[in-house]
Design a protein around this motif. Structure first.
Motif, mmCIF file in Angstrom:
data_model
loop_
_atom_site.group_PDB
_atom_site.id
_atom_site.type_symbol
_atom_site.label_atom_id
_atom_site.label_comp_id
_atom_site.label_asym_id
_atom_site.label_seq_id
_atom_site.Cartn_x
_atom_site.Cartn_y
_atom_site.Cartn_z
ATOM 1 N N MET A 101 -4.522 4.817 -2.101
ATOM 2 C CA MET A 101 -4.159 3.612 -1.352
ATOM 3 C C MET A 101 -3.989 3.988 0.124
ATOM 4 N N GLU B 77 -8.076 1.766 3.603
ATOM 5 C CA GLU B 77 -8.234 0.656 2.662
ATOM 6 C C GLU B 77 -7.379 -0.534 3.095
ATOM 7 N N ARG C 294 1.050 4.034 -2.899
ATOM 8 C CA ARG C 294 0.588 5.363 -2.487
ATOM 9 C C ARG C 294 1.649 6.419 -2.759
ATOM 10 N N VAL D 281 -7.324 -1.382 -6.234
ATOM 11 C CA VAL D 281 -6.715 -0.576 -7.294
ATOM 12 C C VAL D 281 -7.713 -0.225 -8.388
ATOM 13 N N LEU E 124 -5.847 -6.678 -3.415
ATOM 14 C CA LEU E 124 -5.174 -5.478 -3.924
ATOM 15 C C LEU E 124 -5.737 -5.061 -5.278
ATOM 16 N N PHE F 107 0.836 -1.205 0.000
ATOM 17 C CA PHE F 107 0.000 0.000 0.000
ATOM 18 C C PHE F 107 0.870 1.255 0.000
#
Length: 379
Positions: A300, A304, A283, A337, A333, A279
């Protein structure tokens, strides 16, 4: 018999700590405050070591460790508390999922004992929700009267000298924001329908103030006017800077989520660290090692990451032995995304072919296993 709740408000979830801090710190309090400003900061950021009461108090332990609830800069929390102590509006801004709402709830609970005076900003929020409405049955039967008036959370906070929270203020329409301008300027609400009576004007009691939140990514329906901006002190709430601190927070929040459904959180620490690292890489647009990573358009956020960790924990609790949590991580994931833009799946695949592959080649066993799961992203 009290009905069970999924989530308790901060003042109930941490009632023991609030009572302890009220007895522990007998320093000066701003008008209407339950705790001293120093105690409010301690409530939000934690005490570290155990605090001791200056003298015994019935029903309270002699010593208590105050748990940290917000992971961020203590200086930010101190500035926010000083703003509230000056009865000035506080606006918390930042990316989605950076705990702005949680911070506003904790501050309100510590300052005035209630975090539940809330206006949720949306495109459908009306001026009545910031000022007042009417019980139309009583209005038709009796005409305008204090009994027929339905106070908004803002009006209730003004009467009590408390804190009202306005979530997602930038999603409110301009005319609704304009109502907030006059409230923050004049500190009173006129009720023309009650003209000539004592209830024609409601003045804010000492201690009244507003905490608002706004997302930087989603600027909402309407930009804040310059007049409204001038009436707030802005504080930017950013992502958690430290990997260990963010991992600990994700574990704590996911454990609490599973506790609510009476299931144990048994996800391995290594898996959790891999999750948070992925993450953070996506990010920040750069890996922990400094390798370039293409950012997806989805934020991200830590929130989350907590959601994914909770899902992994629930899968392990309800389907034990079926699949290990690490094997489920690529699919979760991918789901995160693709929220904003389905084409961002290619960016996640690029992350796998870059940072994940390079870590796998370095000999890291967990990352090697994650690299072997690349086919999940092609499905």
């Amino acid at each position: 018999m009290t009905a069970a709740r999924q989530i308790d408000p901060a003042e109930d979830a941490h009632a023991a700590e609030l009572a302890f801090l009220a007895a522990h710190d007998d320093g000066p309090r701003p008008p209407g405050w339950r705790l001293t400003p120093r105690a409010v900061v301690t409530f939000v950021t934690g005490s570290g070591d155990a605090l001791a009461l200056p003298e015994p108090v019935a029903g309270l332990p002699a010593r208590m460790v105050i748990s940290p609830k917000f992971v961020g800069e203590r200086a930010l929390v101190e500035r926010a508390v000083v703003t509230l102590a000056g009865e000035r509006g506080l606006l918390l801004v930042g990316e989605p999922g950076t705990a702005k709402s949680m911070l506003s709830e904790l501050l309100a609970a510590a300052v005035c004992g209630s975090s539940q005076l809330v206006v949720q900003g949306t495109a459908g929020t009306t001026e009545d929700q910031l000022r007042y409405g009417w019980n139309y049955a009583l209005l038709l039967a009796e005409g305008p009267s204090p009994r027929a008036l339905v106070p908004s959370p803002v009006l209730t906070a003004m009467r009590r000298g408390g804190v009202v929270r306005v979530e997602e203020v930038t999603r409110c329409l301009p005319e609704v924001q304009d109502a907030l301008v006059s409230i923050l300027s004049d500190r009173r609400i006129a009720v023309p329908e009650l003209s000539g009576t004592e209830g024609s004007t409601v003045h804010a009691a000492p201690g009244f103030t507003v905490i608002a939140t706004a997302n930087l990514r989603d600027r909402g329906v309407s930009e804040m006017s310059a007049a409204l901006k001038r009436r707030f002190n802005f504080e930017a709430v950013g992502p958690i800077g430290d990997l260990a601190a963010e991992t600990a927070l994700v574990r704590r929040q996911a454990t609490a989520a599973l506790d609510r459904v009476r299931a144990p959180f048994a996800v391995d620490d290594v898996v959790l660290e891999v999750l948070v690292t992925a993450f953070r890489d996506l990010r920040n647009g750069v890996s922990e090692e400094g390798w370039s990573v293409e950012r997806p358009s989805t934020v991200m956020s830590t929130a989350e990451a907590v959601s994914v960790a909770t899902s992994l924990g629930l899968a392990d609790a309800y389907f034990p032995g079926d699949r290990d949590p690490l094997s489920l991580l690529p699919g979760h994931l991918l789901g995160v995304v693709r929220k904003d833009d389905p084409s961002d799946a290619a960016r996640l695949l690029g992350y796998w072919d870059g940072a994940v592959r390079r870590r796998a080649e370095s000999g890291a066993r967990t990352w090697r296993r994650l690299w072997e799961l690349r086919d999940v992203l092609d499905a």
